[in-house]
Design a protein around this motif. Structure first.
Motif, PDB file in Angstrom:
ATOM      1  N   THR A 163    -114.959  46.622 -38.052  1.00  0.00           N
ATOM      2  CA  THR A 163    -115.797  45.819 -38.937  1.00  0.00           C
ATOM      3  C   THR A 163    -115.118  44.644 -39.651  1.00  0.00           C
ATOM      4  O   THR A 163    -115.404  43.494 -39.675  1.00  0.00           O
ATOM      5  N   GLY A 164    -113.930  45.056 -40.236  1.00  0.00           N
ATOM      6  CA  GLY A 164    -113.325  44.038 -41.075  1.00  0.00           C
ATOM      7  C   GLY A 164    -112.743  42.923 -40.175  1.00  0.00           C
ATOM      8  O   GLY A 164    -112.526  41.819 -40.703  1.00  0.00           O
ATOM      9  N   VAL A 165    -112.249  43.340 -38.928  1.00  0.00           N
ATOM     10  CA  VAL A 165    -111.639  42.138 -38.041  1.00  0.00           C
ATOM     11  C   VAL A 165    -112.656  41.209 -37.755  1.00  0.00           C
ATOM     12  O   VAL A 165    -112.647  40.143 -37.881  1.00  0.00           O
ATOM     13  N   LYS A 166    -113.855  41.771 -37.421  1.00  0.00           N
ATOM     14  CA  LYS A 166    -114.954  40.917 -36.871  1.00  0.00           C
ATOM     15  C   LYS A 166    -115.505  40.095 -38.032  1.00  0.00           C
ATOM     16  O   LYS A 166    -115.690  38.739 -37.827  1.00  0.00           O
ATOM     17  N   LEU A 167    -115.703  40.600 -39.364  1.00  0.00           N
ATOM     18  CA  LEU A 167    -116.045  39.851 -40.325  1.00  0.00           C
ATOM     19  C   LEU A 167    -115.239  38.738 -40.889  1.00  0.00           C
ATOM     20  O   LEU A 167    -115.561  37.420 -40.992  1.00  0.00           O
ATOM     21  N   LEU A 168    -113.906  38.916 -40.691  1.00  0.00           N
ATOM     22  CA  LEU A 168    -112.982  38.053 -41.172  1.00  0.00           C
ATOM     23  C   LEU A 168    -112.655  37.124 -39.959  1.00  0.00           C
ATOM     24  O   LEU A 168    -112.272  35.853 -40.597  1.00  0.00           O
ATOM     25  N   VAL A 169    -112.950  37.247 -38.761  1.00  0.00           N
ATOM     26  CA  VAL A 169    -112.742  36.326 -37.789  1.00  0.00           C
ATOM     27  C   VAL A 169    -114.059  35.273 -37.969  1.00  0.00           C
ATOM     28  O   VAL A 169    -113.874  34.077 -37.965  1.00  0.00           O
ATOM     29  N   ASN A 170    -115.232  35.813 -38.146  1.00  0.00           N
ATOM     30  CA  ASN A 170    -116.347  35.169 -38.519  1.00  0.00           C
ATOM     31  C   ASN A 170    -116.226  34.176 -39.641  1.00  0.00           C
ATOM     32  O   ASN A 170    -116.512  32.886 -39.588  1.00  0.00           O
ATOM     33  N   GLU A 171    -115.420  34.822 -40.572  1.00  0.00           N
ATOM     34  CA  GLU A 171    -115.316  33.791 -41.916  1.00  0.00           C
ATOM     35  C   GLU A 171    -114.420  32.768 -41.249  1.00  0.00           C
ATOM     36  O   GLU A 171    -114.569  31.646 -42.110  1.00  0.00           O
ATOM     37  N   ALA A 172    -113.420  33.100 -40.622  1.00  0.00           N
ATOM     38  CA  ALA A 172    -112.286  31.856 -40.216  1.00  0.00           C
ATOM     39  C   ALA A 172    -113.087  30.868 -39.391  1.00  0.00           C
ATOM     40  O   ALA A 172    -112.760  29.548 -39.772  1.00  0.00           O
ATOM     41  N   MET A 173    -113.923  31.335 -38.668  1.00  0.00           N
ATOM     42  CA  MET A 173    -114.731  30.263 -37.789  1.00  0.00           C
ATOM     43  C   MET A 173    -115.723  29.605 -38.676  1.00  0.00           C
ATOM     44  O   MET A 173    -115.837  28.206 -38.455  1.00  0.00           O
ATOM     45  N   LYS A 174    -116.363  30.139 -39.805  1.00  0.00           N
ATOM     46  CA  LYS A 174    -117.157  29.398 -40.896  1.00  0.00           C
ATOM     47  C   LYS A 174    -116.354  28.321 -41.546  1.00  0.00           C
ATOM     48  O   LYS A 174    -116.806  27.327 -41.743  1.00  0.00           O
ATOM     49  N   ARG A 175    -115.031  28.578 -41.800  1.00  0.00           N
ATOM     50  CA  ARG A 175    -114.312  27.538 -42.593  1.00  0.00           C
ATOM     51  C   ARG A 175    -113.455  26.770 -41.645  1.00  0.00           C
ATOM     52  O   ARG A 175    -112.544  26.060 -41.848  1.00  0.00           O
ATOM     53  N   ARG A 176    -114.141  26.491 -40.445  1.00  0.00           N
ATOM     54  CA  ARG A 176    -113.547  25.423 -39.318  1.00  0.00           C
ATOM     55  C   ARG A 176    -112.163  25.824 -38.675  1.00  0.00           C
ATOM     56  O   ARG A 176    -111.416  24.661 -38.840  1.00  0.00           O
ATOM     57  N   ALA A 177    -111.661  27.041 -38.814  1.00  0.00           N
ATOM     58  CA  ALA A 177    -110.326  27.081 -38.367  1.00  0.00           C
ATOM     59  C   ALA A 177    -110.470  26.464 -36.810  1.00  0.00           C
ATOM     60  O   ALA A 177    -111.247  26.659 -35.897  1.00  0.00           O
ATOM     61  N   ASP A 178    -109.285  25.864 -36.150  1.00  0.00           N
ATOM     62  CA  ASP A 178    -109.165  25.392 -34.975  1.00  0.00           C
ATOM     63  C   ASP A 178    -108.722  26.536 -33.976  1.00  0.00           C
ATOM     64  O   ASP A 178    -109.088  26.875 -32.776  1.00  0.00           O
TER      65      ASP A 178
END
Length: 357
Positions: free
Chosen positions: A113-128
């Motif tokens: 859950t933690g990895v999934k939520l934080l990856v989602n958060e990174a994508m929301k913040r426009r990580a390349d």
């Protein structure tokens, strides 16, 4: 304090991977797999710095809860390095997810859950590019944990650092689903003993808690999670007296959850006590002392950690040591109980079983 430092003296296959990453369509999710001391974090640091220097916006999800680079341990953390860095400890985290222990065993749900939520958060913040650093648990149950992570995150690229063929049980099902690149372990990779890893954590715990203050918190103002301790209904005085008489306990707190009892107690005398663990969960009061807790915000992310010093069950007040300030604590809506006991000087006092609380 850190095992991994930025170096450009790397095996040639790392530079080949770097070229592949540069050419891949963005945004790109990269998951790094490998056993203990295989060089996962060193590879993370190398790739992140090289990609930063080329102008990419890089996010790092550090999920190696026992040997965290981004402080503190027992959390999964997301950071966006904005300049060249030497070690992951220099990265200021933007989000954490609470796991509450230093080993993924028994905590697969939190890890995935933690990895999934934080990856989602990174994508929301426009990580390349999002780089996911993982734990060294790759055998036995670790195969299932890594399978679940890959299935949930769906990385575009899996980098596998392996000795001989130790990761093949993990990699085989994903050969035709995602791009897998197998890498040799660097001859410079250093093996650390269990005691050395413990000492590294001790220094990190100490640094995290070094400017902490103690607060008395009203538990009625928070939702309490990660434990059965406050679920159900309070036991009656008659039930309390009967349990104390039967087992020669001093009971400080007791609840009845459906047909099962949950008690916090201290033993009176030393002799065997047998009871049906399906009917009752009994926790020693001392196991709550120095227990790690997390302060959780309204979105389910962890604002920071605390060390539980004491619970006054009559007043439902908790004495907690934490580096968070009063305003940060006010942003927490939930207190979540972990399963590791640790002092503010960094000394670990032991792990509790998932079912202990």
């Amino acid at each position: 304090m850190n095992k991994a430092k930025y170096t450009q003296e790397v095996p040639e296959d790392r530079n080949e991977v770097l070229k592949i990453i540069q050419e891949e369509k963005k945004p790109l999710k990269i998951m790094i797999l490998g056993g203990v001391d295989s060089g996962k974090t060193t590879l993370t640091v190398f790739l992140a710095n090289e990609l930063l220097s080329q102008g990419f916006r890089v996010a790092i999800v550090d999920s190696d809860v026992g040997q965290k680079g981004i402080l503190p341990p027992a959390l999964i953390s997301l950071g966006f390095p904005d300049s060249i860095f030497t070690t992951m400890e220099e990265i200021k985290p933007v989000k954490h997810y609470f796991v509450g222990t230093i080993t993924p065993n028994q905590f697969f749900g939190e890890m995935v859950t933690g990895v999934k939520l934080l990856v989602n958060e990174a994508m929301k913040r426009r990580a390349d590019i999002v780089i996911i650093d993982t734990t060294g648990l790759v055998h036995g149950s670790g195969v299932e944990l890594k399978r679940m992570k890959i299935e949930m995150v769906k990385p575009d690229l899996v980098l596998a650092l392996q000795r001989k063929d130790e990761l093949e049980d993990i990699l085989r099902p994903f050969e035709n689903k995602t791009r897998v690149i197998r890498l040799a372990i660097s001859e410079n990779a250093k093996l650390h003993t269990r005691e050395e890893r413990r000492q590294i954590r001790k220094e990190k715990w100490k640094k995290y808690f070094e400017n902490s203050s103690e607060y008395i918190l009203d538990l009625r103002k928070f939702y309490i999670s990660g434990t059965l301790m406050f679920q159900g209904k309070e036991i009656s005085e008659e039930e309390k007296g009967l349990l104390e008489s039967l087992f020669r306990w001093l009971i400080f707190h007791g609840r009845k959850i459906a047909s099962r009892y949950f008690v916090v107690k201290a033993d009176i005398g030393s002799f065997p006590r047998n009871f049906d663990k399906n009917a009752m969960n009994a926790v020693d009061l001392e196991n709550l002392s120095n227990l790690l807790i997390g302060f959780i915000d309204k979105d389910g992310f962890c604002l920071g950690l605390g060390i539980l010093k004491l619970i006054n069950f009559k007043e439902l007040k908790a004495h907690v040591l934490t580096p968070l300030n009063e305003n940060e604590i006010k942003n927490a809506v939930e207190i979540r109980f972990g399963r590791i006991r640790v002092r503010e000087d960094g000394e670990e006092l032991g792990l509790l079983h998932r079912d202990a609380l």
